[in-house]
Scaffold this motif. Sequence first.
Motif, PDB file in Angstrom:
ATOM      1  N   GLY A   1      -7.400 -35.381 -12.292  1.00  0.00           N
ATOM      2  CA  GLY A   1      -6.501 -34.825 -13.302  1.00  0.00           C
ATOM      3  C   GLY A   1      -5.465 -35.812 -13.797  1.00  0.00           C
ATOM      4  O   GLY A   1      -4.776 -35.558 -14.789  1.00  0.00           O
ATOM      5  N   SER A   2      -5.324 -36.957 -13.113  1.00  0.00           N
ATOM      6  CA  SER A   2      -4.375 -37.971 -13.561  1.00  0.00           C
ATOM      7  C   SER A   2      -4.823 -38.554 -14.902  1.00  0.00           C
ATOM      8  O   SER A   2      -6.019 -38.812 -15.105  1.00  0.00           O
ATOM      9  N   VAL A   3      -3.869 -38.764 -15.808  1.00  0.00           N
ATOM     10  CA  VAL A   3      -4.161 -39.308 -17.139  1.00  0.00           C
ATOM     11  C   VAL A   3      -3.104 -40.353 -17.477  1.00  0.00           C
ATOM     12  O   VAL A   3      -1.912 -40.137 -17.279  1.00  0.00           O
ATOM     13  N   VAL A   4      -3.541 -41.503 -17.992  1.00  0.00           N
ATOM     14  CA  VAL A   4      -2.621 -42.565 -18.395  1.00  0.00           C
ATOM     15  C   VAL A   4      -3.080 -43.131 -19.731  1.00  0.00           C
ATOM     16  O   VAL A   4      -4.276 -43.217 -20.006  1.00  0.00           O
ATOM     17  N   TYR A   5      -2.123 -43.492 -20.587  1.00  0.00           N
ATOM     18  CA  TYR A   5      -2.478 -44.160 -21.844  1.00  0.00           C
ATOM     19  C   TYR A   5      -2.314 -45.668 -21.666  1.00  0.00           C
ATOM     20  O   TYR A   5      -1.345 -46.153 -21.094  1.00  0.00           O
ATOM     21  N   LEU A   6      -3.320 -46.422 -22.145  1.00  0.00           N
ATOM     22  CA  LEU A   6      -3.357 -47.865 -22.004  1.00  0.00           C
ATOM     23  C   LEU A   6      -3.843 -48.504 -23.303  1.00  0.00           C
ATOM     24  O   LEU A   6      -4.478 -47.844 -24.127  1.00  0.00           O
ATOM     25  N   SER A   7      -3.563 -49.774 -23.466  1.00  0.00           N
ATOM     26  CA  SER A   7      -4.050 -50.477 -24.651  1.00  0.00           C
ATOM     27  C   SER A   7      -5.542 -50.754 -24.510  1.00  0.00           C
ATOM     28  O   SER A   7      -6.061 -50.934 -23.400  1.00  0.00           O
ATOM     29  N   SER A   8      -6.247 -50.792 -25.647  1.00  0.00           N
ATOM     30  CA  SER A   8      -7.698 -51.014 -25.600  1.00  0.00           C
ATOM     31  C   SER A   8      -8.024 -52.413 -25.089  1.00  0.00           C
ATOM     32  O   SER A   8      -9.079 -52.625 -24.478  1.00  0.00           O
ATOM     33  N   GLY A   9      -7.128 -53.380 -25.343  1.00  0.00           N
ATOM     34  CA  GLY A   9      -7.362 -54.720 -24.828  1.00  0.00           C
ATOM     35  C   GLY A   9      -7.389 -54.717 -23.306  1.00  0.00           C
ATOM     36  O   GLY A   9      -8.244 -55.354 -22.676  1.00  0.00           O
ATOM     37  N   PHE A  10      -6.459 -53.987 -22.704  1.00  0.00           N
ATOM     38  CA  PHE A  10      -6.417 -53.883 -21.248  1.00  0.00           C
ATOM     39  C   PHE A  10      -7.651 -53.148 -20.735  1.00  0.00           C
ATOM     40  O   PHE A  10      -8.245 -53.535 -19.733  1.00  0.00           O
ATOM     41  N   VAL A  11      -8.040 -52.093 -21.427  1.00  0.00           N
ATOM     42  CA  VAL A  11      -9.206 -51.310 -21.015  1.00  0.00           C
ATOM     43  C   VAL A  11     -10.466 -52.157 -21.088  1.00  0.00           C
ATOM     44  O   VAL A  11     -11.301 -52.140 -20.173  1.00  0.00           O
ATOM     45  N   GLN A  12     -10.613 -52.921 -22.173  1.00  0.00           N
ATOM     46  CA  GLN A  12     -11.799 -53.755 -22.303  1.00  0.00           C
ATOM     47  C   GLN A  12     -11.834 -54.825 -21.210  1.00  0.00           C
ATOM     48  O   GLN A  12     -12.881 -55.100 -20.625  1.00  0.00           O
ATOM     49  N   GLU A  13     -10.684 -55.406 -20.912  1.00  0.00           N
ATOM     50  CA  GLU A  13     -10.608 -56.446 -19.892  1.00  0.00           C
ATOM     51  C   GLU A  13     -10.965 -55.903 -18.508  1.00  0.00           C
ATOM     52  O   GLU A  13     -11.497 -56.625 -17.667  1.00  0.00           O
ATOM     53  N   ASN A  14     -10.694 -54.616 -18.286  1.00  0.00           N
ATOM     54  CA  ASN A  14     -10.920 -54.016 -16.962  1.00  0.00           C
ATOM     55  C   ASN A  14     -12.015 -52.944 -16.995  1.00  0.00           C
ATOM     56  O   ASN A  14     -12.042 -52.069 -16.126  1.00  0.00           O
ATOM     57  N   LYS A  15     -12.911 -53.036 -17.960  1.00  0.00           N
ATOM     58  CA  LYS A  15     -13.909 -51.975 -18.128  1.00  0.00           C
ATOM     59  C   LYS A  15     -14.823 -51.835 -16.916  1.00  0.00           C
ATOM     60  O   LYS A  15     -15.205 -50.717 -16.546  1.00  0.00           O
ATOM     61  N   ASP A  16     -15.169 -52.955 -16.264  1.00  0.00           N
ATOM     62  CA  ASP A  16     -16.055 -52.879 -15.095  1.00  0.00           C
ATOM     63  C   ASP A  16     -15.383 -52.116 -13.958  1.00  0.00           C
ATOM     64  O   ASP A  16     -16.016 -51.303 -13.278  1.00  0.00           O
ATOM     65  N   LEU A  17     -14.096 -52.373 -13.768  1.00  0.00           N
ATOM     66  CA  LEU A  17     -13.361 -51.684 -12.707  1.00  0.00           C
ATOM     67  C   LEU A  17     -13.221 -50.196 -13.022  1.00  0.00           C
ATOM     68  O   LEU A  17     -13.365 -49.352 -12.130  1.00  0.00           O
ATOM     69  N   ILE A  18     -12.967 -49.866 -14.288  1.00  0.00           N
ATOM     70  CA  ILE A  18     -12.827 -48.460 -14.691  1.00  0.00           C
ATOM     71  C   ILE A  18     -14.129 -47.703 -14.422  1.00  0.00           C
ATOM     72  O   ILE A  18     -14.130 -46.585 -13.906  1.00  0.00           O
ATOM     73  N   GLU A  19     -15.241 -48.332 -14.761  1.00  0.00           N
ATOM     74  CA  GLU A  19     -16.545 -47.709 -14.530  1.00  0.00           C
ATOM     75  C   GLU A  19     -16.828 -47.592 -13.029  1.00  0.00           C
ATOM     76  O   GLU A  19     -17.344 -46.571 -12.558  1.00  0.00           O
ATOM     77  N   LYS A  20     -16.490 -48.629 -12.277  1.00  0.00           N
ATOM     78  CA  LYS A  20     -16.726 -48.616 -10.841  1.00  0.00           C
ATOM     79  C   LYS A  20     -15.922 -47.513 -10.159  1.00  0.00           C
ATOM     80  O   LYS A  20     -16.414 -46.861  -9.219  1.00  0.00           O
ATOM     81  N   LYS A  21     -14.712 -47.273 -10.638  1.00  0.00           N
ATOM     82  CA  LYS A  21     -13.868 -46.225 -10.065  1.00  0.00           C
ATOM     83  C   LYS A  21     -14.346 -44.834 -10.454  1.00  0.00           C
ATOM     84  O   LYS A  21     -13.914 -43.839  -9.873  1.00  0.00           O
ATOM     85  N   GLY A  22     -15.233 -44.740 -11.438  1.00  0.00           N
ATOM     86  CA  GLY A  22     -15.736 -43.441 -11.866  1.00  0.00           C
ATOM     87  C   GLY A  22     -14.777 -42.692 -12.773  1.00  0.00           C
ATOM     88  O   GLY A  22     -14.828 -41.462 -12.873  1.00  0.00           O
ATOM     89  N   TYR A  23     -13.889 -43.429 -13.484  1.00  0.00           N
ATOM     90  CA  TYR A  23     -12.937 -42.801 -14.390  1.00  0.00           C
ATOM     91  C   TYR A  23     -13.577 -42.564 -15.757  1.00  0.00           C
ATOM     92  O   TYR A  23     -14.565 -43.214 -16.125  1.00  0.00           O
ATOM     93  N   GLY A  24     -13.010 -41.648 -16.520  1.00  0.00           N
ATOM     94  CA  GLY A  24     -13.486 -41.370 -17.858  1.00  0.00           C
ATOM     95  C   GLY A  24     -12.457 -41.781 -18.901  1.00  0.00           C
ATOM     96  O   GLY A  24     -11.291 -42.034 -18.577  1.00  0.00           O
ATOM     97  N   ILE A  25     -12.906 -41.861 -20.160  1.00  0.00           N
ATOM     98  CA  ILE A  25     -12.027 -42.193 -21.278  1.00  0.00           C
ATOM     99  C   ILE A  25     -12.126 -41.073 -22.301  1.00  0.00           C
ATOM    100  O   ILE A  25     -13.229 -40.699 -22.727  1.00  0.00           O
ATOM    101  N   PHE A  26     -11.000 -40.521 -22.693  1.00  0.00           N
ATOM    102  CA  PHE A  26     -11.008 -39.503 -23.736  1.00  0.00           C
ATOM    103  C   PHE A  26     -11.609 -40.079 -25.019  1.00  0.00           C
ATOM    104  O   PHE A  26     -11.320 -41.225 -25.390  1.00  0.00           O
ATOM    105  N   SER A  27     -12.421 -39.284 -25.704  1.00  0.00           N
ATOM    106  CA  SER A  27     -12.848 -39.696 -27.039  1.00  0.00           C
ATOM    107  C   SER A  27     -11.733 -39.340 -28.030  1.00  0.00           C
ATOM    108  O   SER A  27     -10.844 -38.545 -27.733  1.00  0.00           O
ATOM    109  N   TYR A  28     -11.797 -39.960 -29.193  1.00  0.00           N
ATOM    110  CA  TYR A  28     -10.772 -39.768 -30.214  1.00  0.00           C
ATOM    111  C   TYR A  28     -11.406 -39.157 -31.454  1.00  0.00           C
ATOM    112  O   TYR A  28     -12.284 -39.774 -32.079  1.00  0.00           O
TER     113      TYR A  28
END
Length: 367
Positions: free
Chosen positions: A250-277
Amino acid sequence: MLLIGCLGLLSFVISFSTNWSNKTTISSVGSSGVKPFVEELSKKYLEEHKDLDITVDAGGSGFGIEQVAKGYTDIGNASKDPYNTIVNQRKDDLGVLWENNQIKTYTVAWEGICLIYVPPKSIDESINLDTILDINENNIAKLYQAFSGITEGDYANAKPKLSDFITDQSLKDKFNVNITPYVRTGGSMTSGTADAFYTDSRLNFNDSQLSDKTKKAFEEGSYGNGWKIYQTDEANSRAWDMFEKSNTPGSVVYLSSGFVQENKDLIEKKGYGIFSYNGMPFFQDNESNLNEGYNWCRPLNLMCSIEEKNEVDFILWLLNLDASEWKNIGGAALSEKQKESMGNLTIDFDIKLKQQGNTWFGAKYGN
């Protein structure tokens, strides 16, 4: 032999000292979101300009605006329009300094805003976590209400849940988890990411649904305590560290897309999702073109005096980079129409533009 060796060493030291002393250093401080872009691209610029050295530090958008106005740095970085900060800090006479020093804001590129969330436990792996939750004009007021922490309106007697943003109603019960927002301390006054999260969604929703108290929460960081809210530092990296360590569904945080792209492998590995827009997922494998639909984004602004040739030349070089250079590091280049909208880059400066009736700094978004 010893004398020859000493003379050789001395000549090397003198040569090194002479070369170093001939270098001109350009200092750049401000937004932690702009910092990695300037750091990465300046490396290429310095390959062509060996007489220069560029140092880049963070501190926040507000800090960059203040430092360049007061002449403490050559270039200020901000991921937000600097005007409100200049006007609101009257005690420091930033507006007077801005005009006297002929400071100009150059929008050199754009960057997206992404919402990352921790899904409920035991979710079927076949579910696409990047499409199941969506932010659009019909529910963004609820999102802002959730992140304000203020119990009123729809949430007077109920906590916000992930299921409030579900796209597949058959999965509503599975996502019936309370949202735990991660916000930036100080709100949009200090954080460019927070400013873009609140002001730059570009969704056509009725903001009268938000009370003055809710709006103030984002503008000043005066969040409510209707439910648990975690406040983080301005930097995306610090917000992410706190979010990741909690790892609470249920935790939600807003981040810049540059940061998300740089850490996309870690985000996927953690099993997190990204809201669509607005029905459009954020494409991690190919940074979505922010001029073609994924329009929740913020400007990457560099501010300097138009009288400083080295600084202006560097910024103009950034503006003329190929779009692929920005795309590779998570940003989006300006369109030609956006560049044209900035007018004469070597003459105009912000305060004068404002006095002449312009309601924007740098480039207009869109087109």
